[in-house]
Each structure stands twice: as structure tokens, then as C-alpha cells.
Design an enzyme around this catalytic site. Structure first.
Site, PDB file in Angstrom:
ATOM      1  N   SER A  78       0.838  -1.196   0.000  1.00 26.17           N
ATOM      2  CA  SER A  78       0.000   0.000   0.000  1.00 26.17           C
ATOM      3  C   SER A  78       0.870   1.242   0.000  1.00 26.17           C
ATOM      4  O   SER A  78       1.647   1.478   0.935  1.00 26.17           O
ATOM      5  CB  SER A  78      -0.898   0.023   1.235  1.00 26.17           C
ATOM      6  N   HIS A 132      -1.279  -1.283  -4.324  1.00 28.49           N
ATOM      7  CA  HIS A 132      -2.522  -0.899  -3.651  1.00 28.49           C
ATOM      8  C   HIS A 132      -2.554   0.613  -3.425  1.00 28.49           C
ATOM      9  O   HIS A 132      -1.636   1.185  -2.833  1.00 28.49           O
ATOM     10  CB  HIS A 132      -2.596  -1.654  -2.319  1.00 28.49           C
ATOM     11  N   ASP A 163      -4.748   3.739  -1.873  1.00 26.98           N
ATOM     12  CA  ASP A 163      -5.814   4.063  -0.931  1.00 26.98           C
ATOM     13  C   ASP A 163      -6.349   5.468  -1.154  1.00 26.98           C
ATOM     14  O   ASP A 163      -5.663   6.457  -0.883  1.00 26.98           O
ATOM     15  CB  ASP A 163      -5.267   3.956   0.502  1.00 26.98           C
ATOM     16  N   MET A 168      -8.973   8.268  -0.086  1.00 28.82           N
ATOM     17  CA  MET A 168      -9.793   8.644   1.087  1.00 28.82           C
ATOM     18  C   MET A 168     -10.342  10.053   0.906  1.00 28.82           C
ATOM     19  O   MET A 168      -9.635  10.932   0.398  1.00 28.82           O
ATOM     20  CB  MET A 168      -8.930   8.601   2.351  1.00 28.82           C
ATOM     21  N   HIS A 225      -8.358   1.164  -3.983  1.00 31.48           N
ATOM     22  CA  HIS A 225      -9.265   0.971  -2.845  1.00 31.48           C
ATOM     23  C   HIS A 225      -9.941   2.304  -2.560  1.00 31.48           C
ATOM     24  O   HIS A 225      -9.313   3.218  -2.027  1.00 31.48           O
ATOM     25  CB  HIS A 225      -8.427   0.474  -1.650  1.00 31.48           C
ATOM     26  N   MET A 271     -12.159   4.589  -0.575  1.00 30.58           N
ATOM     27  CA  MET A 271     -12.819   4.830   0.717  1.00 30.58           C
ATOM     28  C   MET A 271     -13.517   6.169   0.607  1.00 30.58           C
ATOM     29  O   MET A 271     -13.148   7.159   1.249  1.00 30.58           O
ATOM     30  CB  MET A 271     -11.765   4.822   1.845  1.00 30.58           C
ATOM     31  N   MET A 300     -11.394  -5.714   5.737  1.00 32.69           N
ATOM     32  CA  MET A 300     -10.595  -4.761   6.509  1.00 32.69           C
ATOM     33  C   MET A 300     -10.317  -5.368   7.881  1.00 32.69           C
ATOM     34  O   MET A 300     -11.250  -5.690   8.623  1.00 32.69           O
ATOM     35  CB  MET A 300     -11.348  -3.439   6.704  1.00 32.69           C
ATOM     36  N   ASP A 327      -6.779  -6.298   4.230  1.00 37.18           N
ATOM     37  CA  ASP A 327      -6.177  -4.965   4.316  1.00 37.18           C
ATOM     38  C   ASP A 327      -6.164  -4.489   5.764  1.00 37.18           C
ATOM     39  O   ASP A 327      -7.222  -4.316   6.368  1.00 37.18           O
ATOM     40  CB  ASP A 327      -6.985  -3.996   3.441  1.00 37.18           C
TER      41      ASP A 327
HETATM   42  C1  DX5 Z   1      -6.205   1.726   5.604  1.00 35.38           C
HETATM   43  C2  DX5 Z   1      -5.765   1.355   4.230  1.00 35.38           C
HETATM   44  C3  DX5 Z   1      -4.685   0.355   4.182  1.00 35.38           C
HETATM   45  C4  DX5 Z   1      -3.400   0.768   4.847  1.00 35.38           C
HETATM   46  C5  DX5 Z   1      -2.851  -0.456   5.514  1.00 35.38           C
HETATM   47  O1  DX5 Z   1      -7.423   2.374   5.540  1.00 35.38           O
HETATM   48  O2  DX5 Z   1      -6.854   0.835   3.474  1.00 35.38           O
HETATM   49  O3  DX5 Z   1      -4.438  -0.086   2.838  1.00 35.38           O
HETATM   50  O4  DX5 Z   1      -2.424   1.291   3.981  1.00 35.38           O
HETATM   51  O5  DX5 Z   1      -1.758  -0.092   6.259  1.00 35.38           O
HETATM   52  P1  DX5 Z   1      -0.988  -1.136   7.183  1.00 35.38           P
HETATM   53  O6  DX5 Z   1      -0.545  -2.284   6.308  1.00 35.38           O
HETATM   54  O7  DX5 Z   1       0.135  -0.335   7.726  1.00 35.38           O
HETATM   55  O8  DX5 Z   1      -1.958  -1.589   8.242  1.00 35.38           O
HETATM   56 ZN    ZN Z   2      -6.417  -0.112   1.480  1.00 37.89          ZN
END
Ligand code: DX5
Ligand code: ZN
Length: 222
Positions: free
Chosen positions: A10, A35, A37, A39, A68, A70, A139, A177
Site C-alpha cells: 500500500s 494498492h 488508498d 480517502m 481501494h 474509501m 478490513m 487490508d
Molecule cells: C487503511 C488502508 C490500508 C493501509 C494499511 O485504511 O486501506 O491499505 O495502507 O496499512 P498497514 O498495512 O500499515 O496496516
Molecule cells: Zn487499502
């Protein structure tokens, strides 16, 4: 050592001033997917980046871009992420009023649809969309931040999803994740996961190849 386990670093845990370089580095280090993310500060209490950054990253790697989302509502942005070069577009079960329609839209855009379950989201909420998805993602932290503690109580949910997914007869990735490390990976693989997102467990280490290898090596062969 389980070479069939998909490792998806990620980029959330990467150096944001050098994202292209970081993407190239994890590809060279043996990552399978990248990956990303996204947000929105509304669905989750943090803001990262949008389609422009996905588009800017696209030329830096040949890895599938595992996006991903969010964000909510998600529908107005699906086309933009597809056009930006996403290969997988995963959306949360709660990201809009019509999950089925949103997943159909991702498929119609020629992308692999994924559905994501928050820690409190039940297995039942995705049972009737399993025919539409290529990825189910669990998650194992509450979404919004990297580096959080793994929620152990999600492991039985992973096993329950594996059973439901196998019953479809379709090949669907079961991705995890949050809090994935060489410590938690074995339990997740044993429960039926085959794809692992890892943020701090890869980008937080000095040697990305060794970090990816350590997670693969921890995963029991199946
Ligand atoms: C959190 C993200 C993850 C995050 C995971 O909302 O969706 O992808 O990067 O981070 P680690 O592997 O550090 O828990
Ligand atoms: Zn993620």
C-alpha cells in the site's frame, strides 16, 4: 514460502514526495499488485488523493493498480478512476445506495470489481454480489490510516467468506487490508485469504524485497 500469495504493498505508507519512485521500487522488489488508498475525509477520517494521482502513477509501473476507494458516494467517481488507469476498483459495501449497480458499473468500465467489508460489516452484506466481483476485501483495521493494530476477531470472518466464495464455484480473490505482517499473514492464509495488502510492513522497512519476501515466507503453502 507461498509464491501464490499476492502481495499488494500500500502506497499509503510510502514517501509521498516520491510516489513514482516508490512504485517502481516495490515492483522491482517483487510486489504483485500496487494498492492505492483513496480517502475522502467523509467516508473515512482522512484525505489522500484522487484520480489525478492514479493517472500520474500509471506510467511508473506495469503492476495492476489495485485501487481501494474509501469514498462515499462512490458512483460519481467510478468513471474517473477507470479512465485514470485503475485495474481493480474496490468499493465499500456502504459506499452508496446500490452496491450491485456500482459493481455492475465497474465491470462495464472494463475493470475488475471488488467489494470491501469494514470490521463491523457482516458477511451477509456481500453474499448477493459475489457473482459480480473479482475481489472480496476484508478490513482488519478500521479504514483511514496505516499502521494500526490488527483486529484478530476478523479472522473467523475471513474463513466464513472463503466458504461462501468457494460455494459460488467462481475464482474470487480474498484480500486482506490492515495490520498485515509476517506475524499475522499465516493465520489469514490459513483462513483462506490469498491476497495481502501491506503498508507499513513493506514501506516501513529499509529493504522492500526482504520485507515482501518475509510475508511470503511466513505464509503456509496450501
Ligand atoms: C487503511 C488502508 C490500508 C493501509 C494499511 O485504511 O486501506 O491499505 O495502507 O496499512 P498497514 O498495512 O500499515 O496496516
Ligand atoms: Zn487499502
Amino acid at each position: 514460502m507461498n509464491p501464490r500469495i499476492i502481495i499488494a504493498p500500500s502506497l499509503l505508507a510510502a514517501d509521498f514526495s516520491r510516489l513514482g519512485e516508490e512504485a517502481r521500487a516495490v515492483e522491482a522488489a517483487g510486489a504483485d499488485w500496487l494498492h492505492l488508498d483513496v480517502m475522502d475525509g467523509h467516508f473515512v477520517p482522512n484525505i489522500t488523493f484522487g484520480p489525478l494521482v492514479v493517472k500520474a502513477l500509471r506510467p511508473h509501473t506495469t503492476l495492476p493498480l489495485d485501487v481501494h476507494l474509501m469514498i462515499a458516494p462512490v458512483d460519481p467517481f467510478l468513471d474517473a478512476f477507470a479512465e485514470a488507469g485503475a485495474d481493480h476498483i474496490s468499493i465499500h459495501a456502504e459506499a452508496g445506495p446500490h452496491l450491485h449497480r456500482s459493481l455492475q458499473r465497474i465491470r462495464a468500465l472494463g475493470k475488475k470489481p471488488g467489494v470491501v467489508l469494514n470490521p463491523a460489516t457482516s458477511v451477509d452484506s456481500v453474499l448477493w454480489v459475489l457473482d459480480l466481483v473479482d475481489i472480496v476485501m476484508v478490513m482488519t483495521v478500521n479504514p483511514g490510516f496505516g499502521g494500526q493494530a490488527f483486529i484478530e476477531g476478523q479472522v473467523p470472518k475471513v474463513a466464513a467468506l472463503r466458504r461462501a466464495m468457494d460455494a459460488t464455484g467462481r475464482h474470487i480473490h480474498l484480500q486482506i487490508d490492515g495490520g498485515v505482517t509476517s506475524d499475522t499473514a499465516p493465520r489469514l492464509i490459513a483462513a483462506g485469504a490469498n491476497a495481502l495488502v501491506a503498508g507499513t510492513a513493506v514501506f516501513g522497512k529499509p529493504d522492500y524485497a526482504a520485507a515482501i519476501q518475509a510475508i511470503r515466507a511466513a505464509a503456509p503453502a496450501r
